[in-house]
Design an enzyme around this catalytic site. Structure first.
Site, PDB file in Angstrom:
ATOM      1  N   LYS A  75     -17.753 -14.983  -4.692  1.00  0.00           N
ATOM      2  CA  LYS A  75     -18.586 -13.794  -4.472  1.00  0.00           C
ATOM      3  C   LYS A  75     -18.993 -13.641  -3.014  1.00  0.00           C
ATOM      4  O   LYS A  75     -19.368 -12.552  -2.576  1.00  0.00           O
ATOM      5  CB  LYS A  75     -19.833 -13.862  -5.351  1.00  0.00           C
ATOM      6  N   ASP A 123     -26.243 -12.351 -11.441  1.00  0.00           N
ATOM      7  CA  ASP A 123     -26.407 -13.585 -12.208  1.00  0.00           C
ATOM      8  C   ASP A 123     -26.671 -14.752 -11.262  1.00  0.00           C
ATOM      9  O   ASP A 123     -27.008 -15.838 -11.698  1.00  0.00           O
ATOM     10  CB  ASP A 123     -25.132 -13.893 -12.998  1.00  0.00           C
TER      11      ASP A 123
END
Length: 402
Positions: A75, A123
């Site tokens: 990410k 998350d």
């Protein structure tokens, strides 16, 4: 559960928007942007010859994103890249001329960045990337986290200077709340999922991920014949499958998307033939993949480029974490978080099932690529599951190298 792609769009060309977002020139631009990052380096491509021999394939390579840009997750490539691109776009508009990434640290551009606020839901890993990107350019970041995000992951985001907002409920509810608050205050929402009318920024996030594929294809001795990639909303799977489709054309590998059984929104979309939301149930240990609604852009790509879809149980994810930490003799250890090794777990499960093996054409000539999408991003949880701290696993490799 396993199914092959029966969508009417299967193997049709990518939508021109997606081909441009994930194409060769876009990936080259991502790579150029990365050269301006202080801690940029290609992540390791790790061979697992002993495991390959055990399951009856020619080779297994794992692209280990636990080393990416100091964030321990793939990410790191997406959110921060999108933030930088958006700052440069805004600076170009404000200054009335094209502004390049080489000018990111100039007073003119930092003044523009200081006026911007970026918001996202996460998350854990995407939020860290957005927060890091905002810190790099001198912008403000506000990150929304749902009830299931651990305090340790919240602290890891906050250390980049982000303001943290807790939201009751699931990841999908945090996405909606982040979008609502951002619209109210005029902030820029940087989401890794898309919805009607909101596609460009998630596209930039996915574009950042193309660096993984570009690096892997350059490092592999031969292109892969099979690729297994995990999915949450579908962004990483779609970015990899889409870029492979452009880069390799008819020679692209057989691509399998792997979902947690408890949050299988991509699998169920494939089953239905269109994007569907799945009901919220018991949380999955694969926390970074706990998404109940697919990204529309990701589905648009995967409906064309994915060859198969499968789900994993909780014990599959746990088993692969432990197996990577204590590998077969001759294979290096890899630190994989709860969601990191899910693609590899999908391969192991597929190889053990004769029907799936046949459907995918897995055999002695197969060259398989998977991605370890995260390391021990929650170190306490990792040690609890694996029975070893991440540092101990890394230490085994260092000891073996001597």
């Amino acid at each position: 559960m396993f199914l092959t792609n029966a969508n009417s769009l299967y193997r049709s060309p990518l939508d021109p928007r997606d081909a441009a977002t994930l194409g060769l020139s876009a990936a080259a631009e991502v790579q150029r942007f990365l050269t301006f990052r202080e801690n940029n380096a290609a992540t390791p491509l790790v061979a697992l010859p002993s495991l390959a021999h055990e399951i009856g394939v020619a080779s297994i390579h794992v692209k280990d994103e636990s080393h990416r840009l100091g964030l321990g997750s793939f990410k790191a490539l997406g959110g921060s890249y999108a933030v930088i691109r958006l700052v440069l776009d805004h600076a170009t508009e404000k200054l009335g001329r094209q502004v390049d990434v080489a000018e990111l640290a100039t007073p003119e551009v930092t003044d523009v960045a200081a006026s911007m606020t970026f918001a996202c839901a996460t998350d854990g890993n995407h939020g860290r990337s957005v927060a890091q990107g905002a810190q790099l350019v001198g912008a403000r970041a506000v990150v929304f986290v749902h009830a299931g995000v651990s305090d340790e992951r919240v602290a890891a985001i906050a250390r980049f200077g982000a303001e943290m907002v807790r939201v009751e409920g699931t990841y999908d509810e945090s996405v909606k709340e982040a979008a609502r608050v951002a619209q109210k205050h005029g902030w820029t929402i940087v989401s890794d999922t898309s919805w009607p009318g909101y596609e460009r920024i998630p596209g930039l996030v996915m574009q950042g991920y193309t660096a993984i594929v570009r690096e892997a294809l350059r490092a592999l001795p031969e292109p892969p014949t099979h690729v297994f990639v995990q999915a949450g909303v579908g962004g990483i799977a779609a970015a990899v499958a889409g870029h492979l489709a452009v880069a390799l054309g008819d020679e692209r590998p057989i691509f399998t998307v792997v979902d947690p059984a408890r949050a299988a929104c991509i699998f169920e979309s494939a089953k239905a033939g269109h994007p569907v939301s799945v009901p919220h149930g018991e949380p999955t240990i694969m926390a970074m993949l706990e998404c109940y609604e697919p990204s529309l852009v990701a589905w648009r790509i995967l409906s064309r480029t994915a060859d198969a879809f499968m789900t994993l149980e909780e014990e599959d994810a746990i088993a692969v974490m432990r197996r990577l930490a204590r590998p077969l003799s001759g294979d290096p250890a890899i630190v994989a978080g709860e969601s990191g090794g899910v693609g590899l777990a999908g391969l192991i499960k597929a190889a053990s099932d004769p029907d799936i093996r046949t459907a995918l054409g897995l055999g002695p000539q197969s060259r398989v690529l998977t991605i370890n999408t995260e390391g021990a991003t929650d170190p306490e949880k990792y040690a609890e599951i694996v029975g070893m701290a991440a540092a101990e696993v890394i230490g085994v490799n260092l000891e073996n190298a001597r």
